[in-house]
Motif scaffolding. Structure first.
Motif, PDB file in Angstrom:
ATOM      1  N   VAL A   1       0.849  -1.195   0.000  1.00  0.00           N
ATOM      2  CA  VAL A   1       0.000   0.000   0.000  1.00  0.00           C
ATOM      3  C   VAL A   1       0.882   1.242   0.000  1.00  0.00           C
ATOM      4  CG1 VAL A   1      -1.793   1.292   1.216  1.00  0.00           C
ATOM      5  CG2 VAL A   1      -1.813  -1.219   1.270  1.00  0.00           C
ATOM      6  N   VAL A   2       0.653   2.135  -0.947  1.00  0.00           N
ATOM      7  CA  VAL A   2       1.389   3.396  -0.990  1.00  0.00           C
ATOM      8  C   VAL A   2       0.828   4.352   0.059  1.00  0.00           C
ATOM      9  CG1 VAL A   2       1.885   5.443  -2.388  1.00  0.00           C
ATOM     10  CG2 VAL A   2       2.007   3.169  -3.410  1.00  0.00           C
ATOM     11  N   ASP A   3       1.728   5.031   0.761  1.00  0.00           N
ATOM     12  CA  ASP A   3       1.371   6.024   1.783  1.00  0.00           C
ATOM     13  C   ASP A   3       0.538   5.417   2.917  1.00  0.00           C
ATOM     14  OD1 ASP A   3       2.758   8.076   0.604  1.00  0.00           O
ATOM     15  OD2 ASP A   3       1.050   8.862  -0.502  1.00  0.00           O
ATOM     16  N   GLU A   4       0.862   4.205   3.280  1.00  0.00           N
ATOM     17  CA  GLU A   4       0.233   3.577   4.448  1.00  0.00           C
ATOM     18  C   GLU A   4       0.817   4.209   5.709  1.00  0.00           C
ATOM     19  OE1 GLU A   4      -0.894  -0.977   5.818  1.00  0.00           O
ATOM     20  OE2 GLU A   4       0.976  -0.606   4.745  1.00  0.00           O
ATOM     21  N   PRO A   5      -0.007   4.691   6.644  1.00  0.00           N
ATOM     22  CA  PRO A   5       0.540   5.327   7.850  1.00  0.00           C
ATOM     23  C   PRO A   5       1.453   4.393   8.629  1.00  0.00           C
ATOM     24  CG  PRO A   5      -1.809   5.766   7.645  1.00  0.00           C
ATOM     25  CD  PRO A   5      -1.470   4.731   6.608  1.00  0.00           C
ATOM     26  N   VAL A   6       2.484   4.947   9.231  1.00  0.00           N
ATOM     27  CA  VAL A   6       3.416   4.150  10.023  1.00  0.00           C
ATOM     28  C   VAL A   6       2.683   3.413  11.132  1.00  0.00           C
ATOM     29  CG1 VAL A   6       5.264   4.327  11.732  1.00  0.00           C
ATOM     30  CG2 VAL A   6       5.538   5.404   9.521  1.00  0.00           C
ATOM     31  N   LYS A   7       1.704   4.057  11.759  1.00  0.00           N
ATOM     32  CA  LYS A   7       0.945   3.409  12.836  1.00  0.00           C
ATOM     33  C   LYS A   7       0.279   2.127  12.335  1.00  0.00           C
ATOM     34  CE  LYS A   7      -2.728   4.074  16.259  1.00  0.00           C
ATOM     35  NZ  LYS A   7      -3.303   2.733  15.980  1.00  0.00           N
ATOM     36  N   THR A   8      -0.291   2.179  11.143  1.00  0.00           N
ATOM     37  CA  THR A   8      -0.947   1.000  10.585  1.00  0.00           C
ATOM     38  C   THR A   8       0.068  -0.114  10.345  1.00  0.00           C
ATOM     39  OG1 THR A   8      -2.595   2.402   9.502  1.00  0.00           O
ATOM     40  CG2 THR A   8      -2.382   0.146   8.699  1.00  0.00           C
ATOM     41  N   ILE A   9       1.233   0.244   9.815  1.00  0.00           N
ATOM     42  CA  ILE A   9       2.284  -0.754   9.567  1.00  0.00           C
ATOM     43  C   ILE A   9       2.723  -1.406  10.875  1.00  0.00           C
ATOM     44  CG2 ILE A   9       4.659  -1.067   8.777  1.00  0.00           C
ATOM     45  CD1 ILE A   9       4.166   1.168   6.749  1.00  0.00           C
ATOM     46  N   LEU A  10       2.965  -0.604  11.904  1.00  0.00           N
ATOM     47  CA  LEU A  10       3.403  -1.130  13.194  1.00  0.00           C
ATOM     48  C   LEU A  10       2.314  -1.971  13.852  1.00  0.00           C
ATOM     49  CD1 LEU A  10       5.323   1.961  14.639  1.00  0.00           C
ATOM     50  CD2 LEU A  10       6.263  -0.058  13.517  1.00  0.00           C
ATOM     51  N   ASP A  11       1.072  -1.542  13.735  1.00  0.00           N
ATOM     52  CA  ASP A  11      -0.037  -2.325  14.308  1.00  0.00           C
ATOM     53  C   ASP A  11      -0.133  -3.689  13.649  1.00  0.00           C
ATOM     54  OD1 ASP A  11      -0.745  -0.384  16.099  1.00  0.00           O
ATOM     55  OD2 ASP A  11      -2.415   0.424  14.914  1.00  0.00           O
ATOM     56  N   LYS A  12       0.046  -3.743  12.320  1.00  0.00           N
ATOM     57  CA  LYS A  12      -0.009  -5.026  11.620  1.00  0.00           C
ATOM     58  C   LYS A  12       1.092  -5.959  12.111  1.00  0.00           C
ATOM     59  CE  LYS A  12      -2.107  -3.561   7.223  1.00  0.00           C
ATOM     60  NZ  LYS A  12      -1.866  -3.416   5.761  1.00  0.00           N
ATOM     61  N   ILE A  13       2.297  -5.424  12.261  1.00  0.00           N
ATOM     62  CA  ILE A  13       3.420  -6.238  12.748  1.00  0.00           C
ATOM     63  C   ILE A  13       3.137  -6.731  14.161  1.00  0.00           C
ATOM     64  CG2 ILE A  13       5.868  -6.172  13.378  1.00  0.00           C
ATOM     65  CD1 ILE A  13       6.248  -4.158  11.088  1.00  0.00           C
ATOM     66  N   TYR A  14       2.624  -5.854  14.999  1.00  0.00           N
ATOM     67  CA  TYR A  14       2.316  -6.181  16.396  1.00  0.00           C
ATOM     68  C   TYR A  14       1.294  -7.318  16.479  1.00  0.00           C
ATOM     69  CZ  TYR A  14       0.198  -5.479  21.038  1.00  0.00           C
ATOM     70  OH  TYR A  14      -0.310  -5.668  22.291  1.00  0.00           O
ATOM     71  N   HIS A  15       0.194  -7.173  15.763  1.00  0.00           N
ATOM     72  CA  HIS A  15      -0.874  -8.177  15.847  1.00  0.00           C
ATOM     73  C   HIS A  15      -0.472  -9.499  15.186  1.00  0.00           C
ATOM     74  CE1 HIS A  15      -3.733  -5.531  17.723  1.00  0.00           C
ATOM     75  NE2 HIS A  15      -3.622  -4.628  16.752  1.00  0.00           N
ATOM     76  N   LYS A  16       0.281  -9.433  14.088  1.00  0.00           N
ATOM     77  CA  LYS A  16       0.707 -10.669  13.443  1.00  0.00           C
ATOM     78  C   LYS A  16       1.742 -11.408  14.296  1.00  0.00           C
ATOM     79  CE  LYS A  16      -0.362  -9.509   8.648  1.00  0.00           C
ATOM     80  NZ  LYS A  16       0.144  -9.342   7.268  1.00  0.00           N
ATOM     81  N   HIS A  17       2.563 -10.656  15.017  1.00  0.00           N
ATOM     82  CA  HIS A  17       3.541 -11.295  15.908  1.00  0.00           C
ATOM     83  C   HIS A  17       2.814 -12.026  17.036  1.00  0.00           C
ATOM     84  CE1 HIS A  17       7.361 -12.023  17.799  1.00  0.00           C
ATOM     85  NE2 HIS A  17       6.979 -11.413  18.898  1.00  0.00           N
ATOM     86  N   ILE A  18       1.817 -11.389  17.596  1.00  0.00           N
ATOM     87  CA  ILE A  18       1.037 -12.025  18.662  1.00  0.00           C
ATOM     88  C   ILE A  18       0.327 -13.271  18.128  1.00  0.00           C
ATOM     89  CG2 ILE A  18      -0.983 -11.761  20.148  1.00  0.00           C
ATOM     90  CD1 ILE A  18      -0.170  -8.866  20.566  1.00  0.00           C
ATOM     91  N   ALA A  19      -0.248 -13.170  16.925  1.00  0.00           N
ATOM     92  CA  ALA A  19      -0.941 -14.315  16.333  1.00  0.00           C
ATOM     93  C   ALA A  19       0.018 -15.476  16.102  1.00  0.00           C
ATOM     94  CB  ALA A  19      -1.604 -13.896  15.020  1.00  0.00           C
ATOM     95  N   ALA A  20       1.245 -15.163  15.686  1.00  0.00           N
ATOM     96  CA  ALA A  20       2.238 -16.216  15.459  1.00  0.00           C
ATOM     97  C   ALA A  20       2.613 -16.904  16.770  1.00  0.00           C
ATOM     98  CB  ALA A  20       3.476 -15.621  14.784  1.00  0.00           C
TER      99      ALA A  20
END
Length: 357
Positions: free
Chosen positions: A273-292
């Motif tokens: 995604v172009v111009d995806e907010p940094v907060k959204t990127i970090l939230d995705k990493i955070y939630h996917k790490h927890i899911a893993a």
């Protein structure tokens, strides 16, 4: 082992907050990228839009496989991997091909060009042609600014050299003092108007070497062109090669395929995604790490995750003397100390008990 943070350089290059040029962000998003188990394939060439090259310092860089980067990789595989004293002969043997690739594919085109567009060496250009070409490649007309302030100084210093070469006497007002009031795109015509011979005289060898020296001068940003095929060719074409991805206006045709865009092979896979907010990127990493972690440790079953009041290391048993009474309840633990100071517990033991697990 505990850690304090993670580096997310590549992944956030497409973020809204990143300084990456919009066209470069689009190119990153269009790149397929690789799985974590495949990333090292880029050492052998371009795979899924990503490759790995050596930087001007000899370090490996993961980059988008643009036309410009493919050209650089070919140069490394055929010429720049040879000893420095053998490179010039190889460069000259492939001169026409290299110049064509520079002009068509790379962010730093060949400098030598006549006003009619013919490709030549610097020594075949007139003084006004050299000044005009330098302005063309280092002055952004639609932004009315130089690609870098040090590039303006290159043009001014060479214009001074031109005046010294052409003037028959010391001018009352140096030409340099007048250039500040003139649009840079008119520099060549202005010089030719003051010194007509500058428009017909080709550069003397010492003036050509002087111009090359200006382009290699220390303490300035490397200019956006290649002026010679010599032993320093590899360094000059790659020096300061990443910043144009953030400033495509300084690149010929503003073409992102000409520049180097650093990007990890795996990060490119998730940059969609172009111009995806940094907060959204970090939230995705955070939630996917927890899911893993849930999947790996508890089979994805949240009901099997234990609940504790707080996280801590395993408690260490502390044996207080019988003189200290301990009363526990659901919400608190109370220690009752003896009145006789001789029966007080050891200080270290007491602090360990009070600190808790």
């Amino acid at each position: 082992m505990p850690f304090d943070g993670i580096l997310l350089g590549s992944r956030v290059m497409v973020s809204k907050e990143a300084g990456t040029s919009p066209a470069a962000k689009q190119l990153i998003v269009a790149t397929a990228g690789l799985l974590d188990s495949e990333w090292d394939r880029t050492y052998d060439g371009a795979h899924n839009g990503v490759t790995t090259i050596a930087s001007e310092f000899g370090e490996t860089n993961h980059v988008i496989a643009t036309r410009g980067i493919i050209f650089i990789r070919e140069m490394h595989d055929t010429i720049l991997n040879q000893p420095r004293d053998k490179r010039k002969a190889l460069l000259l043997a492939n001169k026409d091909k290299i110049i064509s690739r520079l002009n068509n594919d790379y962010m730093r085109p060949w400098f030598g060009q006549k006003t009619d567009g013919r490709v030549v060496d610097l020594e075949e250009m007139t003084y006004t042609e050299a000044i005009g070409r330098a302005v063309e490649l280092m002055y952004i007309q639609h932004q009315r600014q130089w690609t870098h302030e040090s590039h303006y100084q290159i043009v001014i210093d060479f214009a001074k050299r031109c005046e010294c070469r052409m003037s028959r006497h010391v001018p009352a007002v140096p030409m340099i003092d007048m250039l500040g009031d003139i649009d840079p795109t008119e520099y060549a015509d202005f010089v030719g108007g003051m010194y007509p011979e500058a428009a017909t005289t080709t550069l003397l060898s010492e003036d050509a070497e002087f111009f090359k020296m200006l382009c290699k001068r220390r303490g300035q940003k490397s200019p956006m062109f290649v002026v010679d095929l010599d032993k320093d060719f590899g360094l000059l074409i790659q020096k300061d090669s990443i910043w144009p991805s953030e400033h495509l206006d300084a690149v010929v045709d503003q073409d992102p395929q000409r520049v180097g865009i650093q990007q990890g092979p795996v990060a490119a896979r998730y940059s969609t995604v172009v111009d995806e907010p940094v907060k959204t990127i970090l939230d995705k990493i955070y939630h996917k790490h927890i899911a893993a972690l849930k999947e790996r440790l508890y089979g994805g079953d949240e009901s099997s995750i234990p609940v504790v009041e707080y996280l801590c290391a395993d408690p260490v048993a502390v044996d207080l003397p019988d003189s200290v009474a301990v009363r526990d309840s659901e919400t608190e633990r109370v220690f009752v100390l003896p009145e006789d100071t001789n029966q007080l517990p050891d200080t270290g033991l007491w602090l360990q008990a009070v600190a808790g697990p």
